[in-house]
Design a protein around this motif. Structure first.
Motif, short mmCIF file in Angstrom:
data_model
loop_
_atom_site.label_atom_id
_atom_site.label_comp_id
_atom_site.label_asym_id
_atom_site.label_seq_id
_atom_site.Cartn_x
_atom_site.Cartn_y
_atom_site.Cartn_z
N HIS A 30 0.84 -1.20 0.00
CA HIS A 30 0.00 0.00 0.00
C HIS A 30 0.87 1.25 0.00
O HIS A 30 1.96 1.24 0.56
CB HIS A 30 -0.84 -0.07 1.28
CG HIS A 30 -1.96 0.90 1.35
ND1 HIS A 30 -2.47 1.34 2.55
CD2 HIS A 30 -2.67 1.49 0.38
CE1 HIS A 30 -3.46 2.17 2.31
NE2 HIS A 30 -3.61 2.28 1.00
N GLN A 60 -4.74 1.66 -4.06
CA GLN A 60 -5.90 1.00 -3.49
C GLN A 60 -6.00 -0.37 -4.12
O GLN A 60 -5.79 -0.50 -5.33
CB GLN A 60 -7.13 1.81 -3.85
CG GLN A 60 -8.29 1.60 -2.94
CD GLN A 60 -9.49 2.32 -3.52
OE1 GLN A 60 -9.42 3.46 -3.93
NE2 GLN A 60 -10.60 1.62 -3.58
N HIS A 107 -6.14 -4.58 8.39
CA HIS A 107 -7.45 -3.97 8.13
C HIS A 107 -8.57 -4.98 8.38
O HIS A 107 -8.36 -6.18 8.40
CB HIS A 107 -7.52 -3.48 6.67
CG HIS A 107 -6.63 -2.31 6.40
ND1 HIS A 107 -5.36 -2.43 5.92
CD2 HIS A 107 -6.85 -0.99 6.57
CE1 HIS A 107 -4.82 -1.23 5.78
NE2 HIS A 107 -5.70 -0.33 6.18
N ARG A 333 2.57 8.77 -1.25
CA ARG A 333 1.27 9.36 -1.58
C ARG A 333 1.37 10.27 -2.81
O ARG A 333 0.40 10.87 -3.22
CB ARG A 333 0.71 10.09 -0.37
CG ARG A 333 0.32 9.11 0.76
CD ARG A 333 -0.23 9.83 1.95
NE ARG A 333 -0.43 8.95 3.10
CZ ARG A 333 -1.61 8.52 3.52
NH1 ARG A 333 -2.71 8.83 2.88
NH2 ARG A 333 -1.70 7.75 4.58
N LYS A 455 -13.57 10.00 -3.93
CA LYS A 455 -12.88 9.40 -2.80
C LYS A 455 -13.43 10.00 -1.52
O LYS A 455 -13.67 11.20 -1.44
CB LYS A 455 -11.38 9.71 -2.93
CG LYS A 455 -10.56 9.55 -1.66
CD LYS A 455 -10.37 8.08 -1.31
CE LYS A 455 -9.71 7.88 0.06
NZ LYS A 455 -8.32 8.27 0.15
N SER A 457 -12.59 10.17 2.67
CA SER A 457 -11.73 9.82 3.79
C SER A 457 -12.46 10.20 5.07
O SER A 457 -13.10 11.25 5.13
CB SER A 457 -10.41 10.61 3.74
OG SER A 457 -9.50 9.98 2.88
N ARG A 459 -12.12 10.46 9.42
CA ARG A 459 -11.23 10.44 10.58
C ARG A 459 -12.02 10.71 11.86
O ARG A 459 -12.93 11.56 11.87
CB ARG A 459 -10.14 11.51 10.48
CG ARG A 459 -9.14 11.29 9.35
CD ARG A 459 -8.25 10.08 9.61
NE ARG A 459 -7.18 9.96 8.64
CZ ARG A 459 -7.27 9.34 7.45
NH1 ARG A 459 -8.42 8.79 7.09
NH2 ARG A 459 -6.22 9.27 6.66
N GLY A 486 -15.88 0.48 0.77
CA GLY A 486 -14.89 1.13 1.61
C GLY A 486 -14.60 0.29 2.83
O GLY A 486 -15.16 -0.79 3.02
N GLY A 487 -13.70 0.79 3.66
CA GLY A 487 -13.32 0.05 4.87
C GLY A 487 -12.18 0.77 5.56
O GLY A 487 -11.98 1.96 5.35
N GLY A 488 -11.42 0.03 6.34
CA GLY A 488 -10.29 0.63 7.03
C GLY A 488 -10.29 0.26 8.51
O GLY A 488 -10.37 -0.91 8.85
N HIS A 489 -10.22 1.28 9.36
CA HIS A 489 -10.14 1.06 10.80
C HIS A 489 -11.26 1.80 11.52
O HIS A 489 -11.93 2.64 10.93
CB HIS A 489 -8.80 1.58 11.33
CG HIS A 489 -7.62 1.09 10.57
ND1 HIS A 489 -7.22 -0.22 10.60
CD2 HIS A 489 -6.77 1.71 9.73
CE1 HIS A 489 -6.16 -0.37 9.84
NE2 HIS A 489 -5.87 0.79 9.29
N ALA A 492 -10.06 5.57 11.53
CA ALA A 492 -9.73 6.17 10.23
C ALA A 492 -10.14 5.20 9.14
O ALA A 492 -9.77 4.03 9.19
CB ALA A 492 -8.24 6.45 10.14
N ALA A 493 -10.91 5.69 8.18
CA ALA A 493 -11.37 4.78 7.13
C ALA A 493 -11.55 5.56 5.84
O ALA A 493 -11.41 6.79 5.81
CB ALA A 493 -12.68 4.13 7.55
N GLY A 494 -11.84 4.84 4.78
CA GLY A 494 -12.00 5.50 3.49
C GLY A 494 -12.94 4.71 2.61
O GLY A 494 -13.28 3.56 2.90
N ALA A 495 -13.39 5.35 1.52
CA ALA A 495 -14.32 4.69 0.63
C ALA A 495 -14.29 5.34 -0.74
O ALA A 495 -13.73 6.42 -0.92
CB ALA A 495 -15.74 4.75 1.20
O1 C5P Z 1 -7.11 7.07 2.23
P1 C5P Z 1 -7.24 7.26 3.70
O2 C5P Z 1 -5.96 7.71 4.33
O3 C5P Z 1 -8.39 8.10 4.11
O4 C5P Z 1 -7.54 5.83 4.26
C1 C5P Z 1 -7.87 5.60 5.61
C2 C5P Z 1 -7.99 4.11 5.84
O5 C5P Z 1 -9.10 3.57 5.09
C3 C5P Z 1 -6.79 3.36 5.35
O6 C5P Z 1 -6.55 2.35 6.29
C4 C5P Z 1 -7.21 2.78 4.04
O7 C5P Z 1 -6.54 1.59 3.75
C5 C5P Z 1 -8.68 2.52 4.26
N1 C5P Z 1 -9.46 2.56 3.00
C6 C5P Z 1 -10.21 1.45 2.60
N2 C5P Z 1 -10.94 1.48 1.45
C7 C5P Z 1 -10.96 2.59 0.67
C8 C5P Z 1 -10.21 3.73 1.05
C9 C5P Z 1 -9.46 3.68 2.24
O8 C5P Z 1 -10.19 0.43 3.29
N3 C5P Z 1 -11.69 2.60 -0.46
#
Ligand code: C5P
Ligand code: C5P
Ligand code: C5P
Ligand code: ZN
Length: 518
Positions: A30, A60, A107, A333, A455, A457, A459, A486-489, A492-495
């Protein structure tokens, strides 16, 4: 042996054995600080185990990226710092016989599992605060050294009790703990000023191996590289009236101390001060904060655990885990993961100088982004706040900007923040032409837009997480409700969401946050 994280040990050994069976491996990671350090840890472990490999980075791991991976010749693919959330799609390629995935990630996993899947969340360890992607890669690296040395010394039967490796940190990959810590810090896992849980075990191994030092220190960003007045002026996480954001105030504060803080007419840096000098400045700062009525809980945040890489030169970004991780974000980035990886692998090909140039741009982009959001303001819904950066902030840093803007004028820290940005195409960072890379280094989105998608993000804060917030669920469910994903933590997550559906996405997200925090 028992690895640094016993709960993960069996799975790590299984993954390591599978990698050793491969003729060659494609390593996919990543594009952020944690992803880069994950790749650097894995790359060194593969190199030392004499497994041939090639490295690629993806912004991604979407369907197209997984299809590109599947189209390569490689039968074994090691995914680091992503892969778990995409196991549904990866599984289809696995079923079709395209490749065997080995995954070291932290994740939230998708609804499907696979045999060689190393993820703390599968074993009750928090992937947002106790182990990063680089940490998971480190656990794998330790197992790989162990399994390959066993295979080499006694034909793969059982571990040699008297292994001499214990004394040489390179032989058992313990020297890689430093990079694992940089990854964890880069993913902001040092909550409350220090690393916890499995991360803390890795810290211990790094200290034993001589590649890490820890100590209580001022918790400001830039202790290695910033001249003292800048260190104080830019330190805004804890606002100290009259010093934060005030060049004159910071200078006056330092001038009033009875210390020699200049050398040859230049301001010194924190890292070069004696402990007495540090103590004097820190006490004066705390006194100032107290006298200006900064609450005790905030003042506590001025001090934290510093993670120092003692083998790196004093005064460089590489010596401080937090500055190191920012330096890496400044490369990956901006589609220059190759530069960041070069830095992690010991400054290959002058990578450090190039990374520093990128860092100057990154800082400017963050600072402009934060100013933009603060001036334009955010829209407050019942349970969240949001802004649309359009093409004015690059999608790869809009999350960092959102997180850093929280707490500024009009931007609350008691609600999560969501940010939209134009999505650019998802080019592979390795193998891009130098021209294309040069054109990409501005903070703005590239012209190559990914048509109808945005996109997102998101937080939050650790305090909100303690109240029940899980942004990975929020943006994941809300995005899927409008045909995105989307997904993440939790924090902090994103989609990705289709353009035009952002209001519906927001409504759903607002509802879910409301349910989580009620
Ligand atoms: O891109 P950003 O820094 O906002 O991502 C935050 C978290 O969300 C990261 O852990 C990223 O891997 C996750 N994410 C995701 N799916 C996405 C975008 C971001 O799981 N489509
Ligand atoms: O891909 P992913 O795990 O790497 O990215 C994690 C992101 O989440 C980083 O940008 C990190 O700064 C962010 N984060 C945050 N606040 C936290 C924990 C993580 O903004 N408390
Ligand atoms: O990816 P993540 O959300 O962690 O990014 C936040 C980044 O901003 C961190 O890497 C942090 O070190 C950096 N930072 C900075 N200047 C500050 C505070 C944080 O560059 N004053
Ligand atoms: Zn990560």
């Amino acid at each position: 042996m028992t690895g640094p994280v016993p709960a993960l040990e069996d799975r790590a050994v299984a993954c390591a054995n599978r990698l050793l069976e491969a003729d060659s491996v494609l390593l996919a990671s990543h594009i952020d600080a944690d992803g880069l350090t994950s790749a650097a840890v894995a790359a060194q472990a593969l190199e030392r185990a004499e497994i041939p490999f090639e490295t690629v980075f993806e912004k991604q791991l979407d369907e197209a990226a997984i299809a590109r991976v599947a189209a390569t010749e490689y039968d074994t693919v090691l995914f680091t710092d992503f892969g778990s959330g995409q196991l549904d799609v990866i599984g289809e390629h696995e079923d079709a016989g395209a490749f065997t995935p080995v995954i070291a990630d932290h994740h939230q996993p998708a609804d499907r599992d696979t045999e060689f899947h190393l993820n703390p969340l599968l074993f009750g360890i928090n992937g947002a605060s106790e182990l990063s992607g680089a940490g998971a890669s480190y656990v794998l690296a330790r197992a790989l050294a162990d399994v390959s040395s066993t295979t080499a010394t006694d034909g793969g039967t059982k571990p040699a009790e008297t292994a001499t490796t214990a004394t040489n940190p390179r032989a058992d990959n313990r020297d890689l703990a430093a990079l694992a810590v940089v990854g964890a810090v880069g993913d902001m896992q040092a909550s409350g000023g220090e690393l916890h849980g499995a991360n803390a075990k890795i810290v211990e191994e790094g200290v034993d191996a001589g590649v890490l030092e820890t100590g209580t220190d001022l918790a400001l960003y830039g202790k290695q590289t910033r001249p003292l007045p800048k260190l104080l002026e830019y330190a805004t996480d804890v606002q100290i009236p009259g010093i934060s954001n005030s060049e004159r105030g910071a200078l006056r504060f330092l001038d009033e101390l009875d210390l020699e803080l200049k050398r040859d007419g230049e301001w010194r840096r924190w890292s070069g001060l004696s402990s007495d000098e540090k103590q004097t400045i820190a006490s004066a700062l705390v006194q100032r904060a107290v006298s200006k009525g900064v609450p005790a809980s905030k003042i506590d945040q001025l001090v934290g655990t510093a993670y120092v890489l003692p083998e790196e030169p004093v005064g460089t970004e590489l010596r401080d885990a937090s500055e190191f991780s920012t330096l890496l974000n400044a490369t990956a980035r901006y589609e220059r993961a190759d530069v960041g990886l070069g830095v992690c692998l010991g400054d290959r090909d002058g990578a450090l100088e190039r990374a520093r140039k990128l860092l100057r741009d990154h800082r400017r982009n963050l600072s402009n982004g934060i100013d933009l959001v603060t001036e334009k303001g955010v829209t407050h819904e019942d349970n969240l706040q949001w802004f649309d950066a359009g093409d004015e902030i690059r999608e790869t840093i809009v999350g960092i900007v959102a997180g850093m803007a929280m707490g500024n004028q009009g931007i609350s820290r008691s609600k999560p923040i969501l940010a939209f940005a134009e999505k650019s195409a998802n080019p592979r960072s390795a193998g891009k032409s130098a021209d294309a890379q040069a054109a990409d280094q501005s903070g703005e989105a590239t012209t190559e837009n990914d048509g109808g998608k945005l996109k997102v993000s998101a937080r939050g804060t650790h305090a909100l997480v303690r109240q029940g917030l899980d942004l990975s669920v929020v943006v994941g469910e809300a995005a899927r409700a409008v045909g995105g994903d989307g997904g993440g933590h939790d924090v902090a997550a994103g989609a990705t969401v289709p353009k035009g559906d952002e209001m519906e996405f927001l409504e759903r997200a607002d509802e879910i946050v409301g349910e989580q925090l009620s």
